[in-house]
Design an enzyme around this catalytic site. Sequence first.
Site, short mmCIF file in Angstrom:
data_model
loop_
_atom_site.label_atom_id
_atom_site.label_comp_id
_atom_site.label_asym_id
_atom_site.label_seq_id
_atom_site.Cartn_x
_atom_site.Cartn_y
_atom_site.Cartn_z
N SER A 139 0.84 -1.08 0.07
CA SER A 139 -0.12 0.00 0.01
C SER A 139 0.97 1.23 0.09
CB SER A 139 -0.92 0.13 1.18
OG SER A 139 -1.56 1.18 1.34
N TYR A 152 -2.05 -0.65 10.25
CA TYR A 152 -2.29 -0.84 8.92
C TYR A 152 -1.05 -0.40 7.90
CZ TYR A 152 -3.93 -0.61 3.95
OH TYR A 152 -4.03 -0.70 2.76
#
Length: 264
Positions: A139, A152
């Site tokens: 990501s 995350y």
Amino acid sequence: MKIKEKVVIVTGAGSGMGRELTLELVRRGSKVAAIDMRQETLNETAKLAGKNVETFLLDVTNRAEVAAIPAKVSSKMGEVDVLINNAGIIQPFVKINDLTFEQAEKVMNVNFYGPFAMIKAFLPGLLTRPAAHILNVSSMGAYAPVPGQSVYGASKAAVKLLTEGLRSELLGTNVGVTVVFPGAVTTNISTNSGLAMPANADAQNSQFKSLPAPIAAKKMIDAIESGKPRITIGRDAKTMDRLSRLNPVFAANLIYKQMKSLLS
């Protein structure tokens, strides 16, 4: 490697990016082993694909189930040529001080230990294939810290380094490795994570628009076929990748200004 007629594993294939990856692979002539923990959404993906898809119900955090899945796939579809670790979740939009250990562990178990377990399960077989590939979805959050998504981001940074280390270990073998850094892509990751988005979540798209998932899927499959070791997807991911290298403090402050309202 060309993915036509290859057997490809896609995790998180029941919806979102995983579904689009499955559909794109089928369009290019692949046979897809679609993996998800929701049978209903897997069935929807298979129906949309129309052909060349077998569904497998699996929780990637269950190591015993993961260890058993290669034999189940090969018995139905033949030996696996490509592994795409796409399944992932986000954390609640809260600061570290308000995030519980249980919430943090869930994110790490799905986002990091899930791909790690899948790699451990399938790599021995991939090494026996004439040509094979592993693609891991990281990501933009791996290099551009987002307030309220710190764990995350940490899980995706772990995926980044795991993938880069794996690629170094596999140099000189038949297995190619790619790490993908998507920016804002139109998916249902919040729903799949069991979370409600903040009411003002559109703030994150004030400067960069989300990229449609089908376009992102095409870029990922292109990366496999061309053997690219690393790609960023979306103008936001590309911009923040460069900026984070040139001036990481400025980049972090810029993201904070864009995203801080999500925590209010």
